[in-house]
Design a protein around this motif. Structure first.
Motif, PDB file in Angstrom:
ATOM      1  N   GLN A   8       0.832  -1.195   0.000  1.00  0.00           N
ATOM      2  CA  GLN A   8       0.000   0.000   0.000  1.00  0.00           C
ATOM      3  C   GLN A   8       0.872   1.252   0.000  1.00  0.00           C
ATOM      4  O   GLN A   8       0.547   2.245  -0.642  1.00  0.00           O
ATOM      5  CB  GLN A   8      -0.915  -0.008   1.223  1.00  0.00           C
ATOM      6  N   HIS A   9       1.996   1.211   0.688  1.00  0.00           N
ATOM      7  CA  HIS A   9       2.891   2.368   0.756  1.00  0.00           C
ATOM      8  C   HIS A   9       3.660   2.552  -0.552  1.00  0.00           C
ATOM      9  O   HIS A   9       3.864   3.668  -1.000  1.00  0.00           O
ATOM     10  CB  HIS A   9       3.878   2.186   1.915  1.00  0.00           C
ATOM     11  N   ILE A  10       4.091   1.481  -1.169  1.00  0.00           N
ATOM     12  CA  ILE A  10       4.929   1.574  -2.369  1.00  0.00           C
ATOM     13  C   ILE A  10       4.092   1.814  -3.618  1.00  0.00           C
ATOM     14  O   ILE A  10       4.421   2.661  -4.442  1.00  0.00           O
ATOM     15  CB  ILE A  10       5.785   0.298  -2.509  1.00  0.00           C
ATOM     16  N   PHE A  11       3.002   1.089  -3.798  1.00  0.00           N
ATOM     17  CA  PHE A  11       2.177   1.213  -4.998  1.00  0.00           C
ATOM     18  C   PHE A  11       1.013   2.170  -4.717  1.00  0.00           C
ATOM     19  O   PHE A  11      -0.097   1.755  -4.439  1.00  0.00           O
ATOM     20  CB  PHE A  11       1.656  -0.155  -5.446  1.00  0.00           C
ATOM     21  N   SER A  12       1.294   3.448  -4.815  1.00  0.00           N
ATOM     22  CA  SER A  12       0.273   4.458  -4.560  1.00  0.00           C
ATOM     23  C   SER A  12      -0.554   4.697  -5.825  1.00  0.00           C
ATOM     24  O   SER A  12      -0.312   4.113  -6.877  1.00  0.00           O
ATOM     25  CB  SER A  12       0.935   5.756  -4.109  1.00  0.00           C
ATOM     26  N   VAL A  13      -1.502   5.587  -5.716  1.00  0.00           N
ATOM     27  CA  VAL A  13      -2.356   5.939  -6.849  1.00  0.00           C
ATOM     28  C   VAL A  13      -1.519   6.545  -7.972  1.00  0.00           C
ATOM     29  O   VAL A  13      -1.747   6.289  -9.154  1.00  0.00           O
ATOM     30  CB  VAL A  13      -3.474   6.907  -6.392  1.00  0.00           C
ATOM     31  N   GLY A  14      -0.519   7.348  -7.609  1.00  0.00           N
ATOM     32  CA  GLY A  14       0.337   7.971  -8.614  1.00  0.00           C
ATOM     33  C   GLY A  14       1.117   6.958  -9.437  1.00  0.00           C
ATOM     34  O   GLY A  14       1.226   7.081 -10.661  1.00  0.00           O
ATOM     35  N   VAL A  15       1.644   5.942  -8.779  1.00  0.00           N
ATOM     36  CA  VAL A  15       2.404   4.904  -9.485  1.00  0.00           C
ATOM     37  C   VAL A  15       1.476   4.119 -10.397  1.00  0.00           C
ATOM     38  O   VAL A  15       1.824   3.825 -11.553  1.00  0.00           O
ATOM     39  CB  VAL A  15       3.115   3.970  -8.479  1.00  0.00           C
ATOM     40  N   CYS A  17      -1.306   5.176 -11.763  1.00  0.00           N
ATOM     41  CA  CYS A  17      -1.666   6.046 -12.899  1.00  0.00           C
ATOM     42  C   CYS A  17      -0.529   6.120 -13.914  1.00  0.00           C
ATOM     43  O   CYS A  17      -0.774   6.113 -15.128  1.00  0.00           O
ATOM     44  CB  CYS A  17      -2.022   7.442 -12.406  1.00  0.00           C
ATOM     45  N   LEU A  18       0.711   6.197 -13.441  1.00  0.00           N
ATOM     46  CA  LEU A  18       1.858   6.201 -14.352  1.00  0.00           C
ATOM     47  C   LEU A  18       1.930   4.903 -15.152  1.00  0.00           C
ATOM     48  O   LEU A  18       2.206   4.917 -16.361  1.00  0.00           O
ATOM     49  CB  LEU A  18       3.153   6.404 -13.570  1.00  0.00           C
ATOM     50  N   LEU A  19       1.691   3.789 -14.507  1.00  0.00           N
ATOM     51  CA  LEU A  19       1.737   2.494 -15.209  1.00  0.00           C
ATOM     52  C   LEU A  19       0.609   2.378 -16.233  1.00  0.00           C
ATOM     53  O   LEU A  19       0.817   1.847 -17.328  1.00  0.00           O
ATOM     54  CB  LEU A  19       1.687   1.351 -14.198  1.00  0.00           C
ATOM     55  N   ILE A  20      -0.567   2.871 -15.896  1.00  0.00           N
ATOM     56  CA  ILE A  20      -1.690   2.837 -16.845  1.00  0.00           C
ATOM     57  C   ILE A  20      -1.403   3.736 -18.041  1.00  0.00           C
ATOM     58  O   ILE A  20      -1.637   3.351 -19.198  1.00  0.00           O
ATOM     59  CB  ILE A  20      -3.005   3.231 -16.141  1.00  0.00           C
ATOM     60  N   SER A  22       1.541   4.589 -19.142  1.00  0.00           N
ATOM     61  CA  SER A  22       2.611   3.944 -19.901  1.00  0.00           C
ATOM     62  C   SER A  22       2.050   2.831 -20.778  1.00  0.00           C
ATOM     63  O   SER A  22       2.436   2.696 -21.953  1.00  0.00           O
ATOM     64  CB  SER A  22       3.668   3.382 -18.945  1.00  0.00           C
ATOM     65  N   ALA A  23       1.143   2.035 -20.235  1.00  0.00           N
ATOM     66  CA  ALA A  23       0.522   0.967 -21.022  1.00  0.00           C
ATOM     67  C   ALA A  23      -0.269   1.543 -22.192  1.00  0.00           C
ATOM     68  O   ALA A  23      -0.254   0.973 -23.302  1.00  0.00           O
ATOM     69  CB  ALA A  23      -0.385   0.122 -20.134  1.00  0.00           C
ATOM     70  N   PHE A  24      -0.935   2.667 -21.982  1.00  0.00           N
ATOM     71  CA  PHE A  24      -1.677   3.317 -23.055  1.00  0.00           C
ATOM     72  C   PHE A  24      -0.747   3.739 -24.191  1.00  0.00           C
ATOM     73  O   PHE A  24      -1.030   3.505 -25.364  1.00  0.00           O
ATOM     74  CB  PHE A  24      -2.438   4.526 -22.494  1.00  0.00           C
ATOM     75  N   PHE A  25       0.385   4.358 -23.845  1.00  0.00           N
ATOM     76  CA  PHE A  25       1.327   4.782 -24.882  1.00  0.00           C
ATOM     77  C   PHE A  25       2.011   3.595 -25.551  1.00  0.00           C
ATOM     78  O   PHE A  25       2.349   3.654 -26.724  1.00  0.00           O
ATOM     79  CB  PHE A  25       2.350   5.763 -24.321  1.00  0.00           C
ATOM     80  N   PHE A  26       2.235   2.494 -24.813  1.00  0.00           N
ATOM     81  CA  PHE A  26       2.761   1.285 -25.447  1.00  0.00           C
ATOM     82  C   PHE A  26       1.758   0.734 -26.464  1.00  0.00           C
ATOM     83  O   PHE A  26       2.139   0.263 -27.535  1.00  0.00           O
ATOM     84  CB  PHE A  26       3.099   0.207 -24.410  1.00  0.00           C
ATOM     85  N   LEU A  27       0.477   0.806 -26.145  1.00  0.00           N
ATOM     86  CA  LEU A  27      -0.553   0.361 -27.076  1.00  0.00           C
ATOM     87  C   LEU A  27      -0.562   1.220 -28.335  1.00  0.00           C
ATOM     88  O   LEU A  27      -0.635   0.706 -29.457  1.00  0.00           O
ATOM     89  CB  LEU A  27      -1.926   0.385 -26.397  1.00  0.00           C
ATOM     90  N   LEU A  68       7.119   4.688 -17.756  1.00  0.00           N
ATOM     91  CA  LEU A  68       7.470   3.417 -17.112  1.00  0.00           C
ATOM     92  C   LEU A  68       8.683   3.580 -16.208  1.00  0.00           C
ATOM     93  O   LEU A  68       8.690   3.109 -15.063  1.00  0.00           O
ATOM     94  CB  LEU A  68       7.736   2.350 -18.179  1.00  0.00           C
ATOM     95  N   PHE A  69       9.722   4.256 -16.683  1.00  0.00           N
ATOM     96  CA  PHE A  69      10.916   4.459 -15.867  1.00  0.00           C
ATOM     97  C   PHE A  69      10.636   5.367 -14.672  1.00  0.00           C
ATOM     98  O   PHE A  69      11.226   5.181 -13.601  1.00  0.00           O
ATOM     99  CB  PHE A  69      12.062   5.008 -16.709  1.00  0.00           C
TER     100      PHE A  69
END
Length: 92
Positions: A8-15, A17-20, A22-27, A68-69
């Motif tokens: 819960q501490h490491i994977f916040s909403v911001g992280v 959102c960044l991953l989502i 990034s996945a959108f731009f990879f698509l 992603l980075f």
């Protein structure tokens, strides 16, 4: 219980959102660039739609990898801070 607090501490909403994002731009990168087989001149001709695609679609990989980075960097920093904090509590 401790593992739940760590994730819960490491994977916040911001992280997330960044991953989502990034996945959108990879698509987009895949649909605009990776699915075509370009010739030696860097062009792909679509016979069905009569369109010539160039290899300029690689531009979409820049935000994909950048986001992603950034997410990986945030997770790494937060994990190290959490590990340092937990080691200080253990030894005190």
């Amino acid at each position: 219980m401790k593992t739940h607090q760590l994730t819960q501490h490491i994977f916040s909403v911001g992280v997330i959102c960044l991953l989502i994002a990034s996945a959108f731009f990879f698509l987009i990168w895949y649909t605009q660039y990776l699915r075509f087989e370009f010739n030696a001149l860097g062009r792909y001709y679509d016979l069905e739609n009569q369109i010539v695609y160039t290899d300029a679609g690689f531009v979409w990989c820049l935000p994909a990898f950048g986001l992603l980075f950034t997410a990986i960097g945030l997770v790494t920093v937060r994990y190290r801070r959490h590990r340092k904090k937990s080691s200080n509590e253990c030894c005190a």
